[in-house]
Design an enzyme around this catalytic site. Structure first.
Site, short mmCIF file in Angstrom:
data_model
loop_
_atom_site.label_atom_id
_atom_site.label_comp_id
_atom_site.label_asym_id
_atom_site.label_seq_id
_atom_site.Cartn_x
_atom_site.Cartn_y
_atom_site.Cartn_z
N LYS A 1 0.81 -1.22 0.00
CA LYS A 1 0.00 0.00 0.00
C LYS A 1 0.85 1.27 0.00
O LYS A 1 0.45 2.29 -0.53
CB LYS A 1 -0.95 0.01 1.21
CG LYS A 1 -2.03 -1.07 1.16
CD LYS A 1 -3.03 -0.83 0.04
CE LYS A 1 -4.17 -1.83 0.08
NZ LYS A 1 -5.04 -1.75 -1.12
N SER B 1 1.71 -9.61 -0.73
CA SER B 1 1.34 -8.19 -0.70
C SER B 1 1.60 -7.53 0.65
O SER B 1 1.78 -6.32 0.74
CB SER B 1 -0.13 -8.03 -1.07
OG SER B 1 -0.94 -8.80 -0.20
N GLU C 1 -9.94 5.54 3.00
CA GLU C 1 -10.73 4.44 3.56
C GLU C 1 -9.75 3.33 3.90
O GLU C 1 -8.66 3.27 3.33
CB GLU C 1 -11.73 3.94 2.52
CG GLU C 1 -11.18 2.93 1.48
CD GLU C 1 -10.15 3.53 0.52
OE1 GLU C 1 -10.07 4.76 0.43
OE2 GLU C 1 -9.40 2.75 -0.10
#
Lengths: 396, 259
Positions: free
Chosen positions: A87, A376, A109
C-alpha cells in the site's frame, strides 16, 4: 488497453456526484502534468528507495518448490516494505501528488488497516493532516492497526453504516470528500473508484511488476510462466500484472476471496459470483442482488472483503488475459500456516489466498517453469484472527 | 407542455422527497396523496439503494429501513400505478445508477412511461456519463434530470444547455441533510443557468425550514426538501403522512409567499 481515458473496455468511468466532477478533473490534469516531471519522478524514486525500502526482494522459495515438486516458486516480498505492505507505493505517489496540488489534508478508507496505516505514515512524513474512515466491524478485527494510525497522528473515524466494513468506509470517505474538496485529497487505496483513480493507483503500483521482471531476468534470464496475486479491489494484483500484460506467455492469476465458498452467500469473490453494475464511481463487476442492491460480502480477510473489483481487472477477465480464481477462508488459513512453517514468512491473510492457489498450481507445472507469487503484506496483523479461527484466543 | 414544466406554473414550486417503502409502501402511497393535497407541485420518489453515497444519515437510514421492509423496484412501480388512478402531479424517481442499470434501463424507462413517471434523478450519473441512459430515457419520453453543484463552475453552461425537465441545483457541498445556513451564492449560479436554458431550476440539499425554502425558491424556481420530511417518517412511522403533509403545506405557502 482502453477505448478512451478512464475506460477499460466497458468498465470504469466516472459515476460520481456532480459536486466531485471538477475535483477528479483537476486530479487528472495534475497527474498528467506531474508524472512526467523529472523532479517529481526523482522525488518519488528517492522516497521508494530511502524510505519505503524498494526494490523489495524477490525471494526464491526453495523448500516450497522442492515440497510441491513442480514449478520453481519465487516470492515478491512487498511484506518487507515500510509499513508492511504494498500500500505504501500508491500512498507515497498520491501524497506527493496531493502536496504538489497544494492540498494539506489526506482522507482515506481502509479495510484491514494497511492502507490507512500507509496513508497516516505518508501524512506524517509529508506534514499533512490525515483522516481515515474504517468500518466499525473492521476496527474491532484490526485493533492494532487502529492504534498504529493514531500513533502516526491520524484521526480514525468509525463507520457504523451498512455492514461496517470496507465498502462502507469507501462510501463515507466519498461523502467526506464531497463536503471538503479545497484542501483535501481523497487518497483512494485500490485500483477502483472513478477515473483517474484506477489508472493512478495502477501506475504507482506498477513498480512491483517492473521489479519482478528485472529481478527475474537477472536470476533466471527469463520471464515467469505465471504471476499470482490476491485480488480484492486489486491493487497489488494489477501492480504485479501490468508489466506483463503484453507478454502473452505469462499467465496472470488473480485469487479472489471465496469466504465460506462461492456457492454460499458468505463470499467476496466478485468475478466468480458478481455481475456487471455501477457503484463507487465505476462500472465493473459487483456482488449484488437482482435489484442491484449491493450484497453484504464476507471474507476472513478484511482487505479482500469488498463487493467489487477494479475496472481493469474486470476488463482483463472479459478479454481472457487474466484468470480469476476463488480461494476459501480454509484454504487461505492453511496456506498462511504453510508459508510460515515452510519458508519462515508470516504473510498477510490476503496474500495467503495467492499462496493457496500456487500450492495447487505448482505441482501441475514442469520444474523448468517459474511462478511468482506477490506477497502483498506481512501477517502480524492477522495472527489474532487466525488463532481465533483455529479456536485459540490470544491477547496482543 | 410537459407535466414537469406545468409543475412550475403555480408560483414557486415546492418539491418534497419521500423514501419509498419507509416504513412501508402503503404509508408512502398515503403520503404522496397527502403531499398533493397540501400543495406539492411535484413529488420526488426515492427508490432505496443499499449504499447511497450522496445521502446524509437521515436518508441513508430511511433507505435501509425501506429495504428491510422488503421494498423493491417492482413493488414501487406497482405503487405508482395505483397512485396514478387519481394523483395528477408529476413524479420524478430519485435513485442510484446501479438500481436502473441492474433492472435494465430499457425495462425501467418503459415502465416509467407506462406508469407515468415523468423524470429520473441519478446523483451518481454526471454529465460525462449520462449518454447511455439518456438515449433510452428520450425514447420513452422520460426526463433525465441534471444536477448542478456549487463546484460546477465552468461546467454550468454545458450542463444547463442539455438539461431536461428541470435543473436540480445542489445548494451546498456535501451530502443531503439539514443545514443551519446555506452560504453558496445561489443567485449567481442561477444567472448562468438562465443564460443557457429556459427550463426551470429548483434548489435542494440542506433546506430544513419554510423560511429557508422560501429563500431558496425566491432565488430560483422552487425548493426541494428531503431530509426534513424523511425525518418525520423515522419518528412517526405509519402516522407520518399527516405530519409530512402539514410541513409540505407550510413549505409551499412559504415558497409562494416569498415569490
Amino acid at each position: 488497453m482502453t477505448e478512451r481515458p478512464g475506460r477499460f473496455g466497458e468498465h470504469g468511468g466516472q459515476y460520481i456526484p456532480e459536486t466531485l466532477m471538477n475535483a477528479v478533473i483537476e486530479l487528472e490534469k495534475a497527474y498528467h502534468k506531474w508524472k512526467e516531471d523529472p523532479g517529481f519522478v526523482q522525488e518519488l524514486d528517492a522516497l521508494f528507495r530511502d524510505y519505503a525500502g524498494r526494490p523489495s526482494l524477490l525471494t526464491f522459495a526453495g523448500k516450497m518448490t522442492r515440497e510441491l515438486g513442480g514449478a520453481k516458486i519465487y516470492l515478491k516480498r512487498e511484506d518487507l516494505n515500510h509499513t508492511g505492505s504494498h500500500k505504501i507505493n500508491n500512498v507515497l505517489g498520491q501524497a506527493l501528488l496531493a502536496k504538489k496540488m497544494g492540498k494539506t489534508r489526506l482522507i482515506a478508507e481502509t479495510g484491514a488497516g494497511q492502507h490507512g496505516v500507509a496513508t497516516a505514515t505518508a501524512a506524517a512524513l509529508l506534514d499533512m493532516q490525515c483522516v481515515v474512515f474504517m468500518g466499525q466491524e473492521d476496527m474491532e478485527r484490526q485493533a492494532l492497526n487502529v492504534y498504529r494510525m493514531r500513533l502516526l497522528g491520524a484521526e480514525v473515524v468509525p463507520v457504523k453504516t451498512g455492514t461496517g466494513t470496507l465498502k462502507d468506509a469507501v462510501s463515507e470517505a466519498m461523502r467526506e470528500w464531497t463536503s471538503r474538496i479545497d484542501d483535501t485529497h481523497y487518497c483512494l487505496g485500490s485500483v477502483m473508484g472513478p477515473h483517474p483513480f484506477p489508472t493512478i493507483v495502477r501506475d504507482f503500483q506498477a513498480v512491483i511488476g517492473r521489479e519482478i521482471r528485472a529481478q527475474l531476468l537477472e536470476k533466471e534470464g527469463r520471464l515467469p510462466d505465471a504471476v499470482m496475486a490476491c485480488v480484492g479491489g486489486g491493487s497489488n494484483a494489477i501492480g504485479s500484472f501490468y508489466e506483463f500484460i503484453q507478454d502473452q506467455e505469462v499467465r496472470l492469476i488473480g485469487c479472489e476471496a471465496a469466504g465460506r465458498g462461492i456457492d454460499t452467500f458468505e463470499t467476496a469473490a466478485t468475478i466468480n459470483t458478481g455481475r456487471m453494475g455501477i457503484f463507487h464511481g465505476m462500472k465493473s463487476y459487483f456482488c449484488q442482488d437482482e435489484y442491484g442492491q449491493i450484497a453484504p460480502v464476507y471474507s476472513i480477510s478484511a482487505g479482500l472483503d469488498y463487493p467489487g473489483i477494479g475496472p481493469e481487472h474486470a476488463y482483463l477477465h472479459d478479454i481472457g488475459r487474466a484468470e480469476y480464481v476463488p480461494v476459501t477462508d480454509e484454504e487461505a488459513v492453511e496456506a498462511f500456516e504453510y508459508l510460515a512453517k515452510t519458508e519462515g514468512i508470516i504473510c498477510a491473510i490476503e496474500s495467503a489466498h495467492a499462496v493457496a492457489k500456487a500450492r495447487e498450481l505448482a505441482p501441475t507445472m514442469r520444474p523448468d517453469q517459474i511462478i511468482v507469487i506477490t506477497i502483498s503484506g506481512r501477517g502480524d496483523k492477522d495472527c489474532a484472527a487466525i488463532a481465533r479461527y483455529r479456536g485459540e484466543d490470544i491477547h496482543e | 407542455m410537459s407535466r414537469i414544466r406545468e409543475a412550475f406554473q403555480n408560483g414557486k414550486a415546492f418539491i418534497p422527497f419521500l423514501t419509498c417503502g419507509d416504513p412501508d409502501l402503503e404509508t408512502t402511497e398515503r403520503a404522496v396523496r397527502l403531499a398533493e393535497k397540501n400543495g406539492a407541485d411535484l413529488v420526488e420518489l426515492g427508490i432505496p439503494f443499499s449504499d447511497p453515497t450522496a445521502e446524509g444519515p437521515v436518508i441513508q437510514e430511511a433507505s435501509l429501513r425501506a429495504l428491510k421492509s422488503g421494498t423493491t423496484t417492482d413493488k414501487i412501480f406497482a405503487m405508482v400505478r395505483s397512485l396514478r388512478k387519481d394523483v395528477k402531479i408529476p413524479f420524478v424517481f430519485m435513485t442510484y445508477a446501479n438500481v436502473v442499470y441492474s433492472y435494465g434501463a430499457d425495462r425501467f424507462f418503459s415502465l416509467c412511461r407506462e406508469t407515468e413517471v415523468d423524470g429520473l434523478i441519478l446523483p451518481d450519473l454526471p454529465y460525462e456519463e449520462k449518454g447511455e441512459f439518456e438515449a433510452i430515457a428520450e425514447q420513452y419520453d422520460v426526463d433525465l434530470i441534471s444536477m448542478i453543484a456549487p463546484t460546477s463552475e465552468d461546467r454550468i453552461a454545458r450542463i444547463a444547455n442539455e438539461a431536461k425537465g428541470f435543473i436540480y441545483l445542489v445548494s451546498s457541498l456535501g451530502v443531503t441533510g439539514e443545514r443551519t445556513k446555506i452560504t453558496t451564492d445561489i443567485g449567481s449560479i442561477v444567472r448562468v443557468i438562465r443564460e443557457n436554458t429556459d427550463i426551470p431550476c429548483a434548489v435542494g440539499f440542506g433546506i430544513s425550514t419554510p423560511e429557508a425554502a422560501a429563500e431558496m425558491a425566491a432565488l430560483s424556481d422552487g425548493a426541494i426538501v428531503g431530509s426534513a420530511i424523511v425525518k418525520l417518517f423515522a419518528k412517526y412511522k405509519e402516522n407520518a403522512p399527516e405530519k409530512a403533509g402539514e410541513l409540505i403545506r407550510q413549505m409551499k405557502n412559504a415558497c409562494v409567499g416569498g415569490a
